[in-house]
Design a protein around this motif. Structure first.
Motif, PDB file in Angstrom:
ATOM      1  N   GLU A  77      13.562 -22.151  13.564  1.00 15.55           N
ATOM      2  CA  GLU A  77      13.390 -21.456  12.169  1.00 15.55           C
ATOM      3  C   GLU A  77      13.975 -20.643  12.001  1.00 15.55           C
ATOM      4  OE1 GLU A  77       9.901 -18.579   9.746  1.00 15.55           O
ATOM      5  OE2 GLU A  77       9.067 -19.882  11.978  1.00 15.55           O
ATOM      6  N   LEU A  78      14.688 -20.284  13.641  1.00 15.60           N
ATOM      7  CA  LEU A  78      15.174 -19.091  13.861  1.00 15.60           C
ATOM      8  C   LEU A  78      16.788 -19.170  13.651  1.00 15.60           C
ATOM      9  CD1 LEU A  78      13.809 -17.520  17.239  1.00 15.60           C
ATOM     10  CD2 LEU A  78      13.981 -16.365  14.912  1.00 15.60           C
ATOM     11  N   CYS A  79      17.202 -20.526  13.916  1.00 20.56           N
ATOM     12  CA  CYS A  79      18.241 -21.037  13.441  1.00 20.56           C
ATOM     13  C   CYS A  79      18.119 -21.377  12.049  1.00 20.56           C
ATOM     14  CB  CYS A  79      18.436 -22.384  14.308  1.00 20.56           C
ATOM     15  SG  CYS A  79      19.066 -22.418  15.743  1.00 20.56           S
ATOM     16  N   SER A  80      17.358 -21.755  11.084  1.00 20.47           N
ATOM     17  CA  SER A  80      17.783 -22.160   9.715  1.00 20.47           C
ATOM     18  C   SER A  80      17.371 -20.786   9.531  1.00 20.47           C
ATOM     19  CB  SER A  80      16.446 -22.605   9.566  1.00 20.47           C
ATOM     20  OG  SER A  80      16.026 -22.455   8.066  1.00 20.47           O
ATOM     21  N   ALA A  81      17.473 -20.007   9.940  1.00 20.12           N
ATOM     22  CA  ALA A  81      17.244 -18.023   8.938  1.00 20.12           C
ATOM     23  C   ALA A  81      19.040 -17.978   9.308  1.00 20.12           C
ATOM     24  CB  ALA A  81      16.068 -17.008  10.160  1.00 20.12           C
ATOM     25  N   ILE A  82      19.305 -17.860  10.082  1.00 17.17           N
ATOM     26  CA  ILE A  82      21.028 -17.741  10.859  1.00 17.17           C
ATOM     27  C   ILE A  82      21.985 -18.122   9.307  1.00 17.17           C
ATOM     28  CG2 ILE A  82      22.704 -18.025  12.590  1.00 17.17           C
ATOM     29  CD1 ILE A  82      20.555 -15.776  12.909  1.00 17.17           C
ATOM     30  N   ARG A  83      21.779 -19.369   9.537  1.00 19.75           N
ATOM     31  CA  ARG A  83      22.162 -20.188   8.018  1.00 19.75           C
ATOM     32  C   ARG A  83      21.893 -19.207   6.713  1.00 19.75           C
ATOM     33  NH1 ARG A  83      19.861 -24.308  10.613  1.00 19.75           N
ATOM     34  NH2 ARG A  83      20.394 -25.702  11.958  1.00 19.75           N
ATOM     35  N   LYS A 104       7.115 -16.816   6.343  1.00 23.79           N
ATOM     36  CA  LYS A 104       7.315 -16.946   4.877  1.00 23.79           C
ATOM     37  C   LYS A 104       6.192 -15.746   4.448  1.00 23.79           C
ATOM     38  CE  LYS A 104       4.578 -21.379   4.418  1.00 23.79           C
ATOM     39  NZ  LYS A 104       3.259 -22.630   5.211  1.00 23.79           N
ATOM     40  N   ASN A 105       7.317 -14.788   5.416  1.00 29.26           N
ATOM     41  CA  ASN A 105       7.575 -13.550   4.387  1.00 29.26           C
ATOM     42  C   ASN A 105       6.403 -12.636   5.203  1.00 29.26           C
ATOM     43  OD1 ASN A 105       8.715 -11.368   3.519  1.00 29.26           O
ATOM     44  ND2 ASN A 105       7.615 -11.481   1.620  1.00 29.26           N
ATOM     45  N   GLN A 106       5.641 -13.477   6.517  1.00 30.80           N
ATOM     46  CA  GLN A 106       5.234 -12.300   7.416  1.00 30.80           C
ATOM     47  C   GLN A 106       5.444 -11.237   8.426  1.00 30.80           C
ATOM     48  OE1 GLN A 106       2.832 -15.547   9.071  1.00 30.80           O
ATOM     49  NE2 GLN A 106       1.077 -15.710   7.455  1.00 30.80           N
ATOM     50  N   TYR A 107       6.875 -11.386   8.409  1.00 32.08           N
ATOM     51  CA  TYR A 107       7.391 -11.132   9.500  1.00 32.08           C
ATOM     52  C   TYR A 107       8.974 -10.899   9.681  1.00 32.08           C
ATOM     53  CZ  TYR A 107       4.137 -12.636  12.809  1.00 32.08           C
ATOM     54  OH  TYR A 107       2.551 -12.169  13.261  1.00 32.08           O
ATOM     55  N   ARG A 108       9.379 -10.130   9.588  1.00 31.15           N
ATOM     56  CA  ARG A 108      10.624  -9.933   9.861  1.00 31.15           C
ATOM     57  C   ARG A 108      11.668  -9.887  10.990  1.00 31.15           C
ATOM     58  NH1 ARG A 108       8.756  -9.796   5.171  1.00 31.15           N
ATOM     59  NH2 ARG A 108       8.872  -8.188   3.928  1.00 31.15           N
ATOM     60  N   SER A 109      12.547  -9.807  11.251  1.00 28.27           N
ATOM     61  CA  SER A 109      13.709 -10.055  12.263  1.00 28.27           C
ATOM     62  C   SER A 109      14.665  -8.961  12.295  1.00 28.27           C
ATOM     63  CB  SER A 109      14.038 -11.178  12.892  1.00 28.27           C
ATOM     64  OG  SER A 109      15.114 -11.611  11.709  1.00 28.27           O
ATOM     65  N   ILE A 110      15.438  -8.019  13.201  1.00 25.36           N
ATOM     66  CA  ILE A 110      16.245  -7.067  13.371  1.00 25.36           C
ATOM     67  C   ILE A 110      17.385  -8.410  14.072  1.00 25.36           C
ATOM     68  CG2 ILE A 110      17.512  -5.163  13.999  1.00 25.36           C
ATOM     69  CD1 ILE A 110      15.566  -4.728  11.417  1.00 25.36           C
ATOM     70  N   ILE A 111      18.381  -8.536  13.154  1.00 24.89           N
ATOM     71  CA  ILE A 111      19.581  -9.546  14.111  1.00 24.89           C
ATOM     72  C   ILE A 111      20.788  -8.517  13.736  1.00 24.89           C
ATOM     73  CG2 ILE A 111      20.904 -11.319  13.780  1.00 24.89           C
ATOM     74  CD1 ILE A 111      18.386 -12.638  11.567  1.00 24.89           C
ATOM     75  N   LEU A 112      21.312  -8.421  14.810  1.00 25.47           N
ATOM     76  CA  LEU A 112      22.518  -8.266  14.867  1.00 25.47           C
ATOM     77  C   LEU A 112      23.648  -9.004  15.071  1.00 25.47           C
ATOM     78  CD1 LEU A 112      21.926  -5.666  17.911  1.00 25.47           C
ATOM     79  CD2 LEU A 112      21.612  -5.329  15.558  1.00 25.47           C
ATOM     80  N   ALA A 113      24.889  -8.425  14.368  1.00 30.21           N
ATOM     81  CA  ALA A 113      26.262  -9.509  14.271  1.00 30.21           C
ATOM     82  C   ALA A 113      27.219  -9.293  15.084  1.00 30.21           C
ATOM     83  CB  ALA A 113      26.482  -9.536  12.463  1.00 30.21           C
ATOM     84  N   MET A 114      27.708 -10.002  15.537  1.00 37.80           N
ATOM     85  CA  MET A 114      28.900  -9.559  16.078  1.00 37.80           C
ATOM     86  C   MET A 114      30.240 -10.339  15.626  1.00 37.80           C
ATOM     87  SD  MET A 114      27.397  -8.313  17.769  1.00 37.80           S
ATOM     88  CE  MET A 114      25.748  -8.375  17.682  1.00 37.80           C
ATOM     89  N   ALA A 115      30.766  -9.334  14.688  1.00 37.27           N
ATOM     90  CA  ALA A 115      32.542 -10.211  13.614  1.00 37.27           C
ATOM     91  C   ALA A 115      31.983 -11.719  13.556  1.00 37.27           C
ATOM     92  CB  ALA A 115      33.441  -9.331  14.404  1.00 37.27           C
TER      93      ALA A 115
END
Length: 174
Positions: A77-83, A104-115
């Protein structure tokens, strides 16, 4: 859409076109024109991004891994979310910080992008527990993103060896 995401999209598309052109030239030299038609006609932005995410490393911190396990959020699910983030389907908070809805909108993640070199799942919270992160937390995440951006490949590998980060997407493994 954030300039970083737009630049990332253009970079991914440009790189994919260059790779596809090289493959097409090679296959044409071998007389395989059928392959050329399938690449040229079947290429979509999602296919390009799907291929690009396979070449971009994605990690989760040890803290995030524990929180995701409790929330029953899988690495797939995390890999799909990155896509989806790469397609611009996330909230861009600026400074390399993205907020993505999970489960399904129950959780929020904070993702940091490195260029575009790698992505790090840093923080997870339930929507029922809090509406959003505070401004000071956002500033902290931006500082962390900037610090992560200065990491060398060896330092990233050391974080993985020390189990501070877990790699969840890289190449064809997820």
């Amino acid at each position: 859409m954030n300039r970083l995401v737009v630049r990332l999209h253009y970079t991914v598309i440009r790189d994919m076109r260059q790779q596809a052109t090289a493959i097409i030239r090679k296959t044409e030299a071998n007389g395989a024109r059928k392959f050329r038609r399938s690449v040229a006609l079947g290429a979509t932005l999602e296919n390009v991004v799907d291929h690009a995410v396979k070449s971009v490393r994605t990690f989760k911190t040890a803290w995030f891994a524990r929180a995701a396990r409790k929330a029953h959020i899988s690495d797939e699910e995390l890999c799909s979310a990155i896509r989806q983030v790469m397609l611009g389907q996330a909230d861009d908070l600026g400074g390399g910080v993205f907020k993505k809805r999970l489960r399904k909108n129950q959780y929020r993640s904070i993702i940091l992008a490195m260029a575009g070199h790698f992505w790090v799942y840093e923080y997870l919270f339930a929507k029922q527990d809090r509406a959003n992160i505070e401004d000071d937390e956002l500033a902290g995440f931006r500082r962390i993103a900037k610090a992560y951006g200065n990491l060398t490949a060896e330092q990233v590998n050391q974080l993985v060896r020390d189990n501070d980060w877990m790699e969840i997407c890289n190449g064809d493994k997820a």
